[in-house]
Design a protein around this motif. Structure first.
Motif, PDB file in Angstrom:
ATOM      1  N   ALA A   1       0.816  -1.216   0.000  1.00  0.00           N
ATOM      2  CA  ALA A   1       0.000   0.000   0.000  1.00  0.00           C
ATOM      3  C   ALA A   1       0.848   1.264   0.000  1.00  0.00           C
ATOM      4  O   ALA A   1       0.350   2.345  -0.320  1.00  0.00           O
ATOM      5  N   GLU A   2       2.137   1.130   0.332  1.00  0.00           N
ATOM      6  CA  GLU A   2       3.030   2.296   0.328  1.00  0.00           C
ATOM      7  C   GLU A   2       3.777   2.463  -0.995  1.00  0.00           C
ATOM      8  O   GLU A   2       4.568   3.383  -1.151  1.00  0.00           O
ATOM      9  N   ASN A   3       3.519   1.589  -1.953  1.00  0.00           N
ATOM     10  CA  ASN A   3       4.136   1.724  -3.266  1.00  0.00           C
ATOM     11  C   ASN A   3       3.729   3.082  -3.847  1.00  0.00           C
ATOM     12  O   ASN A   3       2.569   3.474  -3.735  1.00  0.00           O
ATOM     13  N   PRO A   4       4.659   3.821  -4.449  1.00  0.00           N
ATOM     14  CA  PRO A   4       4.321   5.138  -4.995  1.00  0.00           C
ATOM     15  C   PRO A   4       3.141   5.132  -5.970  1.00  0.00           C
ATOM     16  O   PRO A   4       2.346   6.072  -5.979  1.00  0.00           O
ATOM     17  N   LEU A   5       3.023   4.082  -6.772  1.00  0.00           N
ATOM     18  CA  LEU A   5       1.873   4.007  -7.688  1.00  0.00           C
ATOM     19  C   LEU A   5       0.577   3.838  -6.921  1.00  0.00           C
ATOM     20  O   LEU A   5      -0.424   4.508  -7.225  1.00  0.00           O
ATOM     21  N   VAL A   6       0.564   2.960  -5.952  1.00  0.00           N
ATOM     22  CA  VAL A   6      -0.652   2.729  -5.172  1.00  0.00           C
ATOM     23  C   VAL A   6      -1.046   4.009  -4.438  1.00  0.00           C
ATOM     24  O   VAL A   6      -2.216   4.410  -4.448  1.00  0.00           O
ATOM     25  N   ARG A   7      -0.072   4.663  -3.830  1.00  0.00           N
ATOM     26  CA  ARG A   7      -0.353   5.921  -3.123  1.00  0.00           C
ATOM     27  C   ARG A   7      -0.907   6.970  -4.080  1.00  0.00           C
ATOM     28  O   ARG A   7      -1.848   7.693  -3.749  1.00  0.00           O
ATOM     29  N   ALA A   8      -0.324   7.069  -5.271  1.00  0.00           N
ATOM     30  CA  ALA A   8      -0.799   8.041  -6.264  1.00  0.00           C
ATOM     31  C   ALA A   8      -2.206   7.688  -6.738  1.00  0.00           C
ATOM     32  O   ALA A   8      -3.043   8.570  -6.925  1.00  0.00           O
ATOM     33  N   TRP A   9      -2.479   6.387  -6.914  1.00  0.00           N
ATOM     34  CA  TRP A   9      -3.812   5.954  -7.343  1.00  0.00           C
ATOM     35  C   TRP A   9      -4.864   6.436  -6.340  1.00  0.00           C
ATOM     36  O   TRP A   9      -5.925   6.914  -6.716  1.00  0.00           O
ATOM     37  N   VAL A  10      -4.540   6.318  -5.064  1.00  0.00           N
ATOM     38  CA  VAL A  10      -5.461   6.737  -4.007  1.00  0.00           C
ATOM     39  C   VAL A  10      -5.565   8.263  -3.975  1.00  0.00           C
ATOM     40  O   VAL A  10      -6.665   8.820  -3.928  1.00  0.00           O
ATOM     41  N   ALA A  11      -4.427   8.945  -4.033  1.00  0.00           N
ATOM     42  CA  ALA A  11      -4.416  10.410  -3.939  1.00  0.00           C
ATOM     43  C   ALA A  11      -5.193  11.063  -5.079  1.00  0.00           C
ATOM     44  O   ALA A  11      -5.898  12.055  -4.870  1.00  0.00           O
ATOM     45  N   VAL A  12      -5.085  10.501  -6.272  1.00  0.00           N
ATOM     46  CA  VAL A  12      -5.763  11.061  -7.440  1.00  0.00           C
ATOM     47  C   VAL A  12      -7.219  10.584  -7.517  1.00  0.00           C
ATOM     48  O   VAL A  12      -7.988  11.087  -8.310  1.00  0.00           O
ATOM     49  N   GLU A  13      -7.564   9.630  -6.658  1.00  0.00           N
ATOM     50  CA  GLU A  13      -8.906   9.024  -6.663  1.00  0.00           C
ATOM     51  C   GLU A  13      -9.213   8.404  -8.025  1.00  0.00           C
ATOM     52  O   GLU A  13     -10.277   8.598  -8.602  1.00  0.00           O
ATOM     53  N   THR A  14      -8.252   7.620  -8.507  1.00  0.00           N
ATOM     54  CA  THR A  14      -8.368   6.997  -9.820  1.00  0.00           C
ATOM     55  C   THR A  14      -9.517   5.993  -9.912  1.00  0.00           C
ATOM     56  O   THR A  14     -10.301   6.064 -10.840  1.00  0.00           O
ATOM     57  N   PRO A  15      -9.650   5.067  -8.956  1.00  0.00           N
ATOM     58  CA  PRO A  15     -10.688   4.045  -9.134  1.00  0.00           C
ATOM     59  C   PRO A  15     -12.101   4.605  -9.001  1.00  0.00           C
ATOM     60  O   PRO A  15     -12.349   5.460  -8.160  1.00  0.00           O
ATOM     61  N   GLN A  16     -12.971   4.102  -9.842  1.00  0.00           N
ATOM     62  CA  GLN A  16     -14.399   4.326  -9.634  1.00  0.00           C
ATOM     63  C   GLN A  16     -14.972   2.975  -9.219  1.00  0.00           C
ATOM     64  O   GLN A  16     -15.093   2.712  -8.048  1.00  0.00           O
TER      65      GLN A  16
ATOM     66  N   VAL B   1      -5.723   7.853 -14.541  1.00  0.00           N
ATOM     67  CA  VAL B   1      -4.603   6.903 -14.620  1.00  0.00           C
ATOM     68  C   VAL B   1      -3.328   7.649 -14.995  1.00  0.00           C
ATOM     69  O   VAL B   1      -2.286   7.493 -14.349  1.00  0.00           O
ATOM     70  N   VAL B   2      -3.402   8.482 -16.028  1.00  0.00           N
ATOM     71  CA  VAL B   2      -2.230   9.252 -16.449  1.00  0.00           C
ATOM     72  C   VAL B   2      -1.775  10.179 -15.324  1.00  0.00           C
ATOM     73  O   VAL B   2      -0.589  10.266 -15.017  1.00  0.00           O
ATOM     74  N   ALA B   3      -2.735  10.849 -14.683  1.00  0.00           N
ATOM     75  CA  ALA B   3      -2.399  11.758 -13.577  1.00  0.00           C
ATOM     76  C   ALA B   3      -1.736  11.005 -12.424  1.00  0.00           C
ATOM     77  O   ALA B   3      -0.793  11.511 -11.807  1.00  0.00           O
ATOM     78  N   ALA B   4      -2.205   9.801 -12.137  1.00  0.00           N
ATOM     79  CA  ALA B   4      -1.623   9.013 -11.047  1.00  0.00           C
ATOM     80  C   ALA B   4      -0.195   8.594 -11.378  1.00  0.00           C
ATOM     81  O   ALA B   4       0.691   8.654 -10.521  1.00  0.00           O
ATOM     82  N   VAL B   5       0.041   8.182 -12.611  1.00  0.00           N
ATOM     83  CA  VAL B   5       1.408   7.808 -13.002  1.00  0.00           C
ATOM     84  C   VAL B   5       2.308   9.042 -12.912  1.00  0.00           C
ATOM     85  O   VAL B   5       3.426   8.964 -12.392  1.00  0.00           O
ATOM     86  N   GLU B   6       1.814  10.178 -13.385  1.00  0.00           N
ATOM     87  CA  GLU B   6       2.615  11.410 -13.302  1.00  0.00           C
ATOM     88  C   GLU B   6       2.905  11.779 -11.842  1.00  0.00           C
ATOM     89  O   GLU B   6       4.008  12.189 -11.507  1.00  0.00           O
ATOM     90  N   GLN B   7       1.926  11.611 -10.979  1.00  0.00           N
ATOM     91  CA  GLN B   7       2.154  11.904  -9.555  1.00  0.00           C
ATOM     92  C   GLN B   7       3.170  10.932  -8.963  1.00  0.00           C
ATOM     93  O   GLN B   7       4.025  11.333  -8.175  1.00  0.00           O
ATOM     94  N   ALA B   8       3.081   9.670  -9.339  1.00  0.00           N
ATOM     95  CA  ALA B   8       4.003   8.665  -8.793  1.00  0.00           C
ATOM     96  C   ALA B   8       5.462   8.975  -9.152  1.00  0.00           C
ATOM     97  O   ALA B   8       6.363   8.644  -8.384  1.00  0.00           O
ATOM     98  N   ILE B   9       5.676   9.604 -10.302  1.00  0.00           N
ATOM     99  CA  ILE B   9       7.050   9.920 -10.701  1.00  0.00           C
ATOM    100  C   ILE B   9       7.435  11.342 -10.296  1.00  0.00           C
ATOM    101  O   ILE B   9       8.502  11.821 -10.643  1.00  0.00           O
ATOM    102  N   GLY B  10       6.539  12.004  -9.565  1.00  0.00           N
ATOM    103  CA  GLY B  10       6.859  13.326  -9.030  1.00  0.00           C
ATOM    104  C   GLY B  10       6.630  14.467  -9.991  1.00  0.00           C
ATOM    105  O   GLY B  10       7.153  15.557  -9.797  1.00  0.00           O
ATOM    106  N   ARG B  11       5.841  14.239 -11.041  1.00  0.00           N
ATOM    107  CA  ARG B  11       5.604  15.289 -12.009  1.00  0.00           C
ATOM    108  C   ARG B  11       4.340  16.088 -11.705  1.00  0.00           C
ATOM    109  O   ARG B  11       4.165  17.182 -12.198  1.00  0.00           O
ATOM    110  N   ALA B  12       3.459  15.571 -10.892  1.00  0.00           N
ATOM    111  CA  ALA B  12       2.186  16.259 -10.655  1.00  0.00           C
ATOM    112  C   ALA B  12       2.271  17.189  -9.452  1.00  0.00           C
ATOM    113  O   ALA B  12       3.094  17.091  -8.612  1.00  0.00           O
TER     114      ALA B  12
END
Length: 150
Positions: free
Chosen positions: A80-95, A139-150
């Motif tokens: 759950a602490e993986n940067p992608l998982v954290r970004a997925w949650v932060a961006v509220e990606t899942p519906q 999804v794109v926003a979450a990946v960008e956040q995970a790599i520190g671009r957002a």
């Protein structure tokens, strides 16, 4: 018996060699994070890593995975602490969330190959992972956040 290495653990399963890896993961090993979507490798819900590459487990015979490391969403480094998982949650990606484990696994494989993809490279790298809720922008926003671009 077929010997596998799943999420760093050696296991043996009693399955026919042509059984799809998806069903071995879910039914034999209880790893239900990997989802069944279409059964023909067209949607990406069943994406796992095989020897570091994103593959569709619904169409891959378990015999083809023997001797290669398999990583499912349950074995993603950091959980759950993986940067992608954290970004997925932060961006509220899942519906509905059904496709999201496959999306995350596809994104993880993309970032393993290319740690700083451009937006266009993210879009291209995620192509083929379908979402019925159309959360592609998230999804794109979450990946960008995970790599520190957002």
């Amino acid at each position: 018996m077929i010997a596998l290495t799943v999420n760093g653990r050696s296991v043996s399963v009693d399955a026919e060699p042509d059984t799809p890896l998806l069903w071995v993961l879910r039914e034999h090993l209880g790893l239900t994070g990997t989802k069944y979507g279409c059964g023909v490798a067209a949607c990406g819900a069943c994406t796992v890593h095989l020897d570091g590459e994103a593959v569709r487990s619904c169409s891959l015979p378990v015999s083809a995975a023997a001797g290669k490391p398999i990583t499912t969403i349950e074995g993603l480094p950091g959980g759950a602490e993986n940067p992608l998982v954290r970004a997925w949650v932060a961006v509220e990606t899942p519906q509905c969330g059904y496709c999201q484990t496959g999306q995350i696994m596809q994104a993880a494989a993309l970032l393993a190959r290319n740690p700083r993809p451009t937006r266009d490279e993210i879009v291209a790298g995620m192509d083929g992972n379908l979402c019925r809720c159309a959360t592609y922008n998230q999804v794109v926003a979450a990946v960008e956040q995970a790599i520190g671009r957002a």
